[in-house]
Write an enzyme that holds these catalytic residues in place. Sequence first.
Site, mmCIF file in Angstrom:
data_model
loop_
_atom_site.group_PDB
_atom_site.id
_atom_site.type_symbol
_atom_site.label_atom_id
_atom_site.label_comp_id
_atom_site.label_asym_id
_atom_site.label_seq_id
_atom_site.Cartn_x
_atom_site.Cartn_y
_atom_site.Cartn_z
ATOM 1 N N ASP A 113 3.699 1.196 18.735
ATOM 2 C CA ASP A 113 3.720 2.668 18.766
ATOM 3 C C ASP A 113 5.122 3.166 18.448
ATOM 4 O O ASP A 113 6.087 2.389 18.469
ATOM 5 C CB ASP A 113 3.301 3.166 20.161
ATOM 6 C CG ASP A 113 2.932 4.648 20.175
ATOM 7 O OD1 ASP A 113 2.902 5.271 19.088
ATOM 8 O OD2 ASP A 113 2.692 5.182 21.269
ATOM 9 N N LYS A 114 5.205 4.448 18.126
ATOM 10 C CA LYS A 114 6.519 5.075 17.956
ATOM 11 C C LYS A 114 6.580 6.356 18.790
ATOM 12 O O LYS A 114 5.551 6.961 19.099
ATOM 13 C CB LYS A 114 6.801 5.375 16.485
ATOM 14 C CG LYS A 114 6.184 6.652 15.953
ATOM 15 C CD LYS A 114 7.194 7.708 15.573
ATOM 16 C CE LYS A 114 6.484 9.029 15.518
ATOM 17 N NZ LYS A 114 7.060 10.181 15.012
ATOM 18 N N HIS A 115 7.800 6.734 19.140
ATOM 19 C CA HIS A 115 7.993 8.021 19.805
ATOM 20 C C HIS A 115 9.091 8.769 19.083
ATOM 21 O O HIS A 115 10.100 8.184 18.697
ATOM 22 C CB HIS A 115 8.393 7.831 21.274
ATOM 23 C CG HIS A 115 8.671 9.140 21.949
ATOM 24 N ND1 HIS A 115 7.670 9.936 22.446
ATOM 25 C CD2 HIS A 115 9.824 9.820 22.140
ATOM 26 C CE1 HIS A 115 8.196 11.038 22.942
ATOM 27 N NE2 HIS A 115 9.500 10.999 22.762
ATOM 28 N N SER A 116 8.890 10.079 18.909
ATOM 29 C CA SER A 116 9.927 10.902 18.287
ATOM 30 C C SER A 116 10.426 11.913 19.306
ATOM 31 O O SER A 116 9.646 12.427 20.114
ATOM 32 C CB SER A 116 9.328 11.630 17.091
ATOM 33 O OG SER A 116 10.115 12.752 16.778
ATOM 34 N N THR A 170 2.331 16.775 17.704
ATOM 35 C CA THR A 170 1.349 16.014 16.923
ATOM 36 C C THR A 170 -0.093 16.451 17.222
ATOM 37 O O THR A 170 -0.918 16.567 16.321
ATOM 38 C CB THR A 170 1.538 14.510 17.222
ATOM 39 O OG1 THR A 170 2.856 14.165 16.798
ATOM 40 C CG2 THR A 170 0.538 13.643 16.508
ATOM 41 N N ARG A 180 12.290 20.030 37.073
ATOM 42 C CA ARG A 180 13.477 20.095 36.191
ATOM 43 C C ARG A 180 13.531 21.432 35.453
ATOM 44 O O ARG A 180 14.586 22.019 35.261
ATOM 45 C CB ARG A 180 13.441 18.946 35.163
ATOM 46 C CG ARG A 180 13.798 17.597 35.740
ATOM 47 C CD ARG A 180 13.449 16.481 34.764
ATOM 48 N NE ARG A 180 14.136 16.599 33.499
ATOM 49 C CZ ARG A 180 13.704 16.058 32.351
ATOM 50 N NH1 ARG A 180 12.596 15.348 32.315
ATOM 51 N NH2 ARG A 180 14.388 16.216 31.242
ATOM 52 N N SER A 209 11.674 10.241 31.558
ATOM 53 C CA SER A 209 10.482 11.042 31.299
ATOM 54 C C SER A 209 9.721 10.503 30.075
ATOM 55 O O SER A 209 8.511 10.241 30.132
ATOM 56 C CB SER A 209 10.922 12.489 31.065
ATOM 57 O OG SER A 209 9.859 13.268 30.613
ATOM 58 N N LYS A 234 5.999 7.624 30.267
ATOM 59 C CA LYS A 234 4.695 7.878 29.630
ATOM 60 C C LYS A 234 4.412 6.825 28.559
ATOM 61 O O LYS A 234 3.331 6.252 28.503
ATOM 62 C CB LYS A 234 4.675 9.281 29.014
ATOM 63 C CG LYS A 234 4.686 10.382 30.076
ATOM 64 C CD LYS A 234 4.801 11.766 29.478
ATOM 65 C CE LYS A 234 6.117 12.003 28.832
ATOM 66 N NZ LYS A 234 6.740 13.292 28.974
ATOM 67 N N LYS A 235 5.382 6.595 27.687
ATOM 68 C CA LYS A 235 5.144 5.667 26.557
ATOM 69 C C LYS A 235 4.823 4.266 27.054
ATOM 70 O O LYS A 235 3.949 3.582 26.537
ATOM 71 C CB LYS A 235 6.396 5.604 25.658
ATOM 72 C CG LYS A 235 6.387 6.615 24.544
ATOM 73 C CD LYS A 235 5.357 6.314 23.463
ATOM 74 C CE LYS A 235 4.907 7.593 22.791
ATOM 75 N NZ LYS A 235 3.850 7.447 21.804
#
Length: 436
Positions: free
Chosen positions: A79-82, A119, A167, A182, A186-187
Amino acid sequence: MNVGSLIERVRNKKYITETDMLEFGSMISNPIVSDAQIGAFAMAVCLNGLSLEARVGLTKGMRDSGDQLVWDLPGPVLDKHSTGGVGDPVSLLLAPALAACGAYVPMISGRGLGYTGGTLDKLESIPGYSSDISKERFQGIVKKIGLAIVGASADVAPADQRLYKIRDVTATVDSLDLITASILSKKLSAGLDSLVLDVKTGSGAVIKKFEKSELLARSLIGVANGAGCPTVALLTDMSQPLVNAAGNGLEVNSVMETLSGLKVNDRLLEVTIELGSELINLNDPSQSLKDSRCLLKSSISSGRAMEYFSRMVFEMGGPKNFESEWVNYLPQASVVKEIRANKVGYIDRIDTEVLGQVVVILGGGRQTESDEIDPSVGLSGLMEIGNKVDLTIPLAIVHASNEQDIIRVAALVRGAFSISNDFKPPPNLIHRLESK
Ligand code: URA
């Protein structure tokens, strides 16, 4: 655990073990810890920071506060996260390209808030696409077709959901340590074999300064690897959108043009290939970066990535023939108007955040979480840094639901483009982190 004494240790910059922080992280979703304690903890972290060890503990604890996915699949789970930007639909191209290369991609994504897009909002501009599905169905689709892009359920890292709300009202959103925990809590709950991070920098990124983006990238890599998920990061430029469009349906259109080969968006393709090849190589070092790039490029140019994307759209409730009929399915705005330059010269800078704000004003983004969005509005035909313009050439095409909105945004759009007499090349698109 004595929560008060843990907060005191953070306040006094004392050593905190991974185990203590892990226990606290997992308790954040538990009402025995009060909002006041969580707010005090967040402020202490914001002011004093946390060691890598403590950040790893916090992230693992927050991850463990909710459901975690376990996979038994014949290929790697990637997977990727941006960190988010404007006109950045990389996930929509990378996920099917990776799946077409034999990976499984269980992508849990978010919605847009403020000027950066999300997304899920982009995908939901496709009629019928529903990103809200059960965990079982999510796992079933990934197993069946190799990918699914869905929203996080309430059961994913509930500690993060509570901490984020606190926050938001305690001026602690911009702590890099808390952002790290954070994002990764999740990821990492998706049970990944490897992860690539796309850390954005420049005028359209949430974190605009290169040095700060680099710090975040290093923190994310350190914590993700420390928590047991092999992870790599690239810093990518958001001084201008990655495609010539910003807005939900319009960005899906840009992705479809690239997947179909009809009009390849070069910056989108380059960032996608570089992130994907880093990920494939990280997961299996016998696949060189060069080979991985070839594999990904051919998965797109051959049309296989398009097939995977279309299968996902169908499984998620969208039309069966999206791959051939996307132009007819994507929503069209009622009013479309060109905005021309009022000066001759070269575009030397774009305030990409302003372009994102224009999308929000048009109704294509959210000011608050509960806002409804209009998937048809936004900007297309965006000029790029280095382009020559004169009074006859449109800087952008505005897609709006009414004439009034076009009048409201025209000056903002024009003002977002800075035009000079001298040509300036666009900034480097991709930066690799130097090892320290
Ligand atoms: N994205 C997240 O998920 N959390 C943050 O704190 C910032 C960006």
